[in-house]
Write a protein that holds these residues in place. Structure first.
Motif, mmCIF file in Angstrom:
data_model
loop_
_atom_site.group_PDB
_atom_site.id
_atom_site.type_symbol
_atom_site.label_atom_id
_atom_site.label_comp_id
_atom_site.label_asym_id
_atom_site.label_seq_id
_atom_site.Cartn_x
_atom_site.Cartn_y
_atom_site.Cartn_z
ATOM 1 N N GLY A 116 0.777 -1.229 0.000
ATOM 2 C CA GLY A 116 0.000 0.000 0.000
ATOM 3 C C GLY A 116 0.805 1.273 0.000
ATOM 4 N N VAL A 117 2.121 1.195 -0.126
ATOM 5 C CA VAL A 117 2.939 2.407 -0.105
ATOM 6 C C VAL A 117 3.058 2.975 -1.518
ATOM 7 C CG1 VAL A 117 4.223 1.589 1.884
ATOM 8 C CG2 VAL A 117 5.119 1.141 -0.411
ATOM 9 N N SER A 118 3.512 4.209 -1.611
ATOM 10 C CA SER A 118 3.596 4.869 -2.908
ATOM 11 C C SER A 118 4.879 4.496 -3.638
ATOM 12 C CB SER A 118 3.548 6.387 -2.721
ATOM 13 O OG SER A 118 4.765 6.837 -2.144
ATOM 14 N N PRO A 119 4.877 4.589 -4.975
ATOM 15 C CA PRO A 119 6.121 4.350 -5.735
ATOM 16 C C PRO A 119 7.237 5.307 -5.353
ATOM 17 C CG PRO A 119 4.212 4.408 -7.198
ATOM 18 C CD PRO A 119 3.734 4.861 -5.851
ATOM 19 N N ALA A 120 6.877 6.492 -4.860
ATOM 20 C CA ALA A 120 7.909 7.470 -4.494
ATOM 21 C C ALA A 120 8.818 6.945 -3.388
ATOM 22 C CB ALA A 120 7.253 8.780 -4.062
ATOM 23 N N LEU A 121 8.268 6.121 -2.494
ATOM 24 C CA LEU A 121 9.080 5.601 -1.388
ATOM 25 C C LEU A 121 10.209 4.714 -1.910
ATOM 26 C CD1 LEU A 121 9.673 5.108 1.595
ATOM 27 C CD2 LEU A 121 7.947 3.289 1.566
ATOM 28 N N VAL A 122 9.892 3.742 -2.754
ATOM 29 C CA VAL A 122 10.940 2.855 -3.255
ATOM 30 C C VAL A 122 11.872 3.589 -4.209
ATOM 31 C CG1 VAL A 122 9.676 0.707 -2.886
ATOM 32 C CG2 VAL A 122 9.392 1.943 -5.044
ATOM 33 N N THR A 123 11.363 4.605 -4.885
ATOM 34 C CA THR A 123 12.216 5.392 -5.777
ATOM 35 C C THR A 123 13.298 6.107 -4.987
ATOM 36 O OG1 THR A 123 10.407 5.696 -7.365
ATOM 37 C CG2 THR A 123 12.248 7.247 -7.477
ATOM 38 N N VAL A 124 12.925 6.702 -3.858
ATOM 39 C CA VAL A 124 13.919 7.375 -3.004
ATOM 40 C C VAL A 124 14.925 6.368 -2.461
ATOM 41 C CG1 VAL A 124 14.237 8.577 -0.802
ATOM 42 C CG2 VAL A 124 12.467 9.333 -2.398
ATOM 43 N N MET A 125 14.448 5.214 -2.034
ATOM 44 C CA MET A 125 15.368 4.203 -1.493
ATOM 45 C C MET A 125 16.350 3.726 -2.565
ATOM 46 S SD MET A 125 12.708 2.041 0.904
ATOM 47 C CE MET A 125 13.956 0.993 1.636
ATOM 48 N N ALA A 126 15.869 3.568 -3.800
ATOM 49 C CA ALA A 126 16.762 3.170 -4.890
ATOM 50 C C ALA A 126 17.776 4.269 -5.185
ATOM 51 C CB ALA A 126 15.948 2.845 -6.143
#
Length: 509
Positions: A116-126
């Protein structure tokens, strides 16, 4: 997979080697279809919040606070509070490699689209992984989840600390210097980072990949020891192995036969001894059992890596959001398997240590005492087997299972915990010890084989000796042996020795 190759994470299968490659610095890309699916689920969650639906960890508290209800306006703030309160690790910090592995596993899980999290979260982590912004986290305090990932989560949102270009900085400064925009957590973006078995899985990936690279070197060290001790190879005969069809045992015996071909030493001493000590005669049985446990644990951790271990999870059925609370975050499957891995590592360690001791014992080996001709005032290789004995003893202690030590936590709400991070940490420590134990056997076996000149050693020994002697010369008098052992460790962990064996590893009888 190596750190020089890029890795794409998404919904498809991810291997342990790919996680380790990211941990070791490989660039990371995110699959577009996974990001799109995450965005769709996130939109439905925003609707559910607006509708006032009761969803664990989203519109309620967590753990024993599950009965607390949150207003829509409080959801984002609660996510950050959750990370702050959970970031209570203690002890020495995790190694950057370990943090990178955890972040890679977290990203992989979130990309499955069920958190349920946004794509922006994993984008920042990457972006953080690709630009070398590595969160700081203490290593201890986790019963299976919650702690290290909370520290990582804080760093993602500009709190806590990060390593960047050799400096430990406040996270917001590190992100700014790396050109990464700082953002506030959205719905679930605190809870989802601490709910899964990410810590156990990441450390398990590191331990398994490192140990898998060590096992063939332990086989080669054992083969060199047997050859140097004028041993009997009949125990490796394929006809004997066919009578006990454990896969690991047969694979080990097959490799030993290839390693030991074309040996003038073994030809000369073919009938020297009818039967050898168990650490030599039973390498297929001991190392084979280790191989079988390794394969089992690789299967479990690979399954976990590609699973969804969040709680709750969010499915979309007929266009509607379905929320499933559950217990996939319990680390029992992976904790038990990593405990078994630590036992296997201890078995390999004690066999190697026994061979090192035998090689340096002139009463048993028939070679010069402590493998130094005319030792006199020199100790030769007397003491390295002592170090191996100490490390093997430590590995036997590390083989005691962590997963049986469950306790009640969280006011009785979480009353059975996996202790999986402790299991993974033990396995990692045991692998590091085993590398040095096998390095000591290689040091002793190489020295012992050189006493057989001009007889030519086997194919495997020739390959190993060429690599070893490029960094570690034959011992003629006492010198600082820690340097030799450090050089051998580098040859092992840098892949040089494994590469020297590659033709034999790939060959088939």
């Amino acid at each position: 997979m190596t750190a020089s190759h890029g890795v794409t994470l998404g919904k498809g299968d991810t291997t342990l080697a790919e996680i380790v490659a990211i941990a070791d610095g490989a660039p990371l890309a995110l699959a577009a279809d996974a990001l799109a699916a995450m965005d769709h689920v996130q939109g439905l969650i925003q609707q559910a919040i607006a509708q006032g639906r009761v969803i664990y960890g989203l519109t309620t508290g967590v753990g024993d606070l599950v009965t607390s209800r949150l207003d829509a306006a409080d959801v984002a703030a609660v996510q950050l509070n959750m990370l702050k309160s959970h970031a209570c690790g203690v002890g020495a910090p995790l190694a950057p490699r370990e943090v990178r592995a955890m972040m890679a596993v977290m990203i992989k899980s979130l990309l499955q689209g069920y958190s349920g999290v946004s794509p922006a979260l994993v984008t920042v982590m990457a972006q953080m992984l690709n630009r070398g912004v590595i969160p700081w986290s203490p290593a201890k305090g986790s019963v299976g989840y919650l702690i290290a990932t909370a520290h990582i989560g804080l760093a993602v949102f500009g709190y806590g600390q990060c390593w960047y270009q050799g400096q430990l900085l406040p996270s917001d400064e590190a992100l700014a210097q790396a050109g990464i925009a700082c953002r506030q957590p959205g719905p679930r973006e605190g809870h989802a980072l601490v709910s899964g078995t990410y810590e156990i899985t990441a450390l398990g990936c590191l331990a398994l990949v490192d140990f898998a690279a060590l096992v063939p070197l332990a086989d080669a060290a054992g083969a060199m020891s047997l050859e140097a001790l004028k041993g009997n190879t009949r125990g490796y005969d394929a006809r004997l192995q066919a009578l006990r069809t454990h896969a690991g045992q047969r694979a080990t015996a097959d490799l030993l036969r290839r390693l030991l071909t074309d040996s003038e030493i073994l030809d000369r001493y073919r009938d020297y001894r009818v039967q050898d000590a168990l650490s030599l005669r039973c390498i297929p049985q001991i190392h084979g059992a280790v191989r079988d446990q390794l394969a089992f644990c690789q299967h479990v951790v690979h399954t976990e890596l590609n699973a969804v271990t969040d709680n709750p999870v969010f499915l979309v059925e007929e266009g509607e959001l379905v929320v499933l609370p559950g217990g996939n975050g319990h680390g029992a499957p992976i904790a038990l398997s990593l405990d078994a891995l630590a036992i296997a590592i201890a078995a390999l360690s004690t066999a190697s240590q026994a061979r090192s001791d035998r090689l340096t014992n002139g009463h048993l080996s028939g070679l010069p005492a402590f493998l130094l001709e005319g030792a006199g005032g020199h100790s030769g290789l007397m003491i390295p087997p002592y170090a191996a004995a100490a490390l093997a003893g430590e590995n036997r202690s590390l083989a005691a299972p962590a997963s049986v030590h469950t306790v009640t936590t969280c006011a009785g709400q979480e009353d059975h915990i996996s202790q999986g991070v402790n299991a993974a940490r033990k396995a990692l420590d045991a692998v590091a010890n085993a590398v040095d134990i096998v390095a000591i056997e290689l040091l002793c076996a190489a020295q012992a084989l050189d006493f057989h000149r001009p007889l030519r050693p086997s194919r495997g020994a020739r390959a190993m000796l060429a690599a070893i002697r490029s960094q570690v010369p034959f011992l003629t008098q006492d010198r600082e042996l820690w340097r030799d052992l450090a050089a051998l460790r580098q040859l092992m962990t840098g892949g040089v020795l494994l590469q020297s064996l590659q033709p034999l590893l790939e060959e088939r009888e």
